[in-house]
Design an enzyme around this catalytic site. Structure first.
Site, short mmCIF file in Angstrom:
data_model
loop_
_atom_site.label_atom_id
_atom_site.label_comp_id
_atom_site.label_asym_id
_atom_site.label_seq_id
_atom_site.Cartn_x
_atom_site.Cartn_y
_atom_site.Cartn_z
N LYS A 123 0.86 -1.19 0.00
CA LYS A 123 0.00 0.00 0.00
C LYS A 123 0.89 1.23 0.00
O LYS A 123 2.04 1.18 0.47
CB LYS A 123 -0.87 0.02 1.28
N PRO A 165 -5.56 2.58 -7.84
CA PRO A 165 -6.39 3.54 -7.11
C PRO A 165 -6.74 3.10 -5.69
O PRO A 165 -6.74 1.92 -5.39
CB PRO A 165 -7.68 3.60 -7.97
N ARG A 225 -32.00 4.61 -8.39
CA ARG A 225 -31.40 3.26 -8.45
C ARG A 225 -32.38 2.22 -7.89
O ARG A 225 -32.47 1.11 -8.41
CB ARG A 225 -30.08 3.23 -7.69
N ALA A 245 -22.69 -1.06 0.31
CA ALA A 245 -22.60 0.41 0.30
C ALA A 245 -21.40 0.86 1.13
O ALA A 245 -20.40 1.34 0.58
CB ALA A 245 -23.89 1.02 0.84
P1 NAI Z 1 -20.58 2.64 -5.70
O1 NAI Z 1 -20.13 3.97 -5.19
O2 NAI Z 1 -20.74 2.42 -7.16
O3 NAI Z 1 -22.01 2.30 -5.04
C1 NAI Z 1 -22.31 2.48 -3.70
C2 NAI Z 1 -23.83 2.65 -3.61
O4 NAI Z 1 -24.22 2.70 -2.24
C3 NAI Z 1 -24.33 3.94 -4.26
O5 NAI Z 1 -25.44 3.66 -5.11
C4 NAI Z 1 -24.74 4.80 -3.06
O6 NAI Z 1 -25.82 5.68 -3.37
C5 NAI Z 1 -25.17 3.74 -2.07
N1 NAI Z 1 -25.16 4.15 -0.68
C6 NAI Z 1 -24.27 4.95 -0.05
N2 NAI Z 1 -24.61 5.09 1.25
C7 NAI Z 1 -25.71 4.33 1.44
C8 NAI Z 1 -26.52 4.05 2.55
N3 NAI Z 1 -26.27 4.57 3.77
N4 NAI Z 1 -27.59 3.24 2.39
C9 NAI Z 1 -27.86 2.70 1.18
N5 NAI Z 1 -27.13 2.94 0.07
C10 NAI Z 1 -26.07 3.75 0.22
O7 NAI Z 1 -19.62 1.58 -5.04
P2 NAI Z 1 -19.32 0.09 -5.56
O8 NAI Z 1 -18.17 0.12 -6.47
O9 NAI Z 1 -20.60 -0.53 -5.98
O10 NAI Z 1 -18.81 -0.60 -4.21
C11 NAI Z 1 -19.72 -0.98 -3.20
C12 NAI Z 1 -18.93 -1.37 -1.96
O11 NAI Z 1 -18.04 -2.45 -2.25
C13 NAI Z 1 -18.04 -0.25 -1.39
O12 NAI Z 1 -18.04 -0.35 0.02
C14 NAI Z 1 -16.66 -0.58 -1.93
O13 NAI Z 1 -15.63 -0.09 -1.09
C15 NAI Z 1 -16.70 -2.11 -1.92
N6 NAI Z 1 -15.81 -2.72 -2.90
C16 NAI Z 1 -15.95 -2.41 -4.23
C17 NAI Z 1 -15.11 -3.00 -5.17
C18 NAI Z 1 -15.27 -2.71 -6.64
O14 NAI Z 1 -14.71 -3.45 -7.45
N7 NAI Z 1 -16.02 -1.68 -7.03
C19 NAI Z 1 -14.06 -3.95 -4.77
C20 NAI Z 1 -14.03 -4.25 -3.35
C21 NAI Z 1 -14.88 -3.62 -2.46
#
Ligand code: NAI
Length: 351
Positions: A87, A120, A210, A240
């Site tokens: 990291k 990133p 969504r 989330a």
């Molecule tokens: P994203 O930012 O595309 O989606 C997150 C979603 O959660 C958004 O639609 C947002 O409006 C919603 N959200 C935020 N706060 C909320 C709440 N309190 N209640 C309900 N919905 C809420 O993120 P992504 O890429 O889908 O990632 C989701 C999770 O998985 C994150 O925690 C991320 O750190 C983790 N993650 C993602 C990876 C990836 O490849 N994108 C890899 C490993 C972990």
């Protein structure tokens, strides 16, 4: 979106190993400071992103980069990758020369000559990564010809892990009631896969558009925010934020299992144990959300795209860990770290 700052394993000596290398660098002209940790390269080169964060001081940054790099080592070992953990963190502050800071990281990564591969993390954009790439080839920049859709790989991995969980709970996918929190890139991809497999979806996102999309396209039922943790279901899928399961919500969650993408789902080790003590089986997030890591690392180590079989390593590890958790009556997170340590020590013995 808020992001947990560090993934700290439980306080146990075996799990708090120090990094192989720790480099603190300072750019003389701008005063920018970064810290790079290479935690463990026994299985292969270290992988881990660059985080820019306002730390109180250098000690805090060193602690954070060490914990994050260590968590990447466990994650790579559990994903079955020939890779280890690393990291980089940049100490953010008012007036930071951002370009100079990322150039500093780029020079540090270049000096490591392939021992550390970066990309990133929190507060690092593709533009920042392009600055890093001016100094080193060992960096992944979004939008390049590359490994493909990483969020889709994460969604597929969570789906595969949920399959292993359902099998251990003796529940068929058809009719499985899944509460999904967060319908972003991963959550929506997971819902699509679950809907195709016949699951019943109950969903919530702070963005109503969504939710409506999932209702109309996938036949999901919308939940209000205050229903998320109180609606009876087979599987709760947090996609989330981290820290969703506190001591209190873990003591009450009306689910039989937990499997989602969010990092650090448990707010504390006490919350993790509270859920376990109630017989709720949770796939460790470090296993379930490894799809993007597997896809990215496979591309950079071999130049080939991942196959379904690469991602199925997630289901195999989830099944192994859940099986041991049930047999030994210990929380899956504890078992997962032991499995990671076993795989690392096997590699040292050349087995
Ligand atoms: P994203 O930012 O595309 O989606 C997150 C979603 O959660 C958004 O639609 C947002 O409006 C919603 N959200 C935020 N706060 C909320 C709440 N309190 N209640 C309900 N919905 C809420 O993120 P992504 O890429 O889908 O990632 C989701 C999770 O998985 C994150 O925690 C991320 O750190 C983790 N993650 C993602 C990876 C990836 O490849 N994108 C890899 C490993 C972990």
């Amino acid at each position: 979106m808020a992001e947990p700052r560090a993934e700290r394993p439980d306080a146990d000596d075996r799990w708090t190993s120090e990094p192989e290398q720790l480099h603190v660098l300072r750019d003389r002209d701008s005063g920018a400071v970064c810290v790079v940790a290479v935690h463990d390269t026994r299985l292969g080169p270290a992988f881990g992103g660059i985080r820019r964060w306002r730390y109180d001081d250098l000690d805090e940054a060193v602690g954070d980069v060490t914990a994050l790099a260590r968590a990447m080592t466990w994650k790579c070992a559990l994903a079955g990758l020939p890779a280890g953990g690393g990291k980089a963190v940049i100490l953010d502050r008012e007036g930071l020369d951002r370009r100079a800071a990322y150039a500093l990281v780029g020079r540090a990564v270049a000096q490591l000559g392939g021992r550390f591969f970066t990309g990133p993390d929190v507060n690092t954009t593709d533009d920042d990564l392009r600055v890093v790439r001016e100094h080193t080839e060992f960096v992944a920049v979004g939008g390049d010809e590359g490994p493909g859709d990483l969020a889709a790989a994460t969604a597929e991995g969570v789906f595969l892990a949920a399959g292993a969980l359902a099998a251990r709970l003796d529940l068929p996918f058809d009719g499985l009631r899944v509460v999904v929190q967060g319908l972003g890139a991963v959550g929506m991809g997971l819902c699509e896969r679950l809907a195709r497999a016949g699951a019943q979806l109950l969903v919530h996102d702070v963005l109503d558009a969504r939710v409506q999309q999932a209702v109309q396209r996938l036949g999901a039922r919308a939940l209000q925010a205050d229903e998320l943790l109180s609606t009876p279901c087979d599987v709760f899928a947090p996609c989330a934020l981290g820290g969703v399961l506190t001591e209190r919500s873990a003591a009450e969650l009306p689910a039989r299992g937990v499997c989602g993408a969010a990092n650090n789902v448990f707010a504390s080790p006490v919350a993790m144990r509270a859920l376990h003590d109630r017989g709720v089986l949770a796939v460790p997030d470090v296993i379930a959300n490894a799809g993007a890591l597997i896809q990215g690392a496979t591309w950079h180590l071999t130049g080939r795209r991942t196959t379904d079989d690469d991602l199925r390593a997630i289901a195999r590890t989830a099944d192994e860990v859940l099986g041991r958790s049930l047999a030994e009556r210990r929380p899956p997170n504890e078992i997962a770290l032991e499995v990671a340590l076993e795989r690392l020590s096997r590699s040292t013995r050349g087995a």
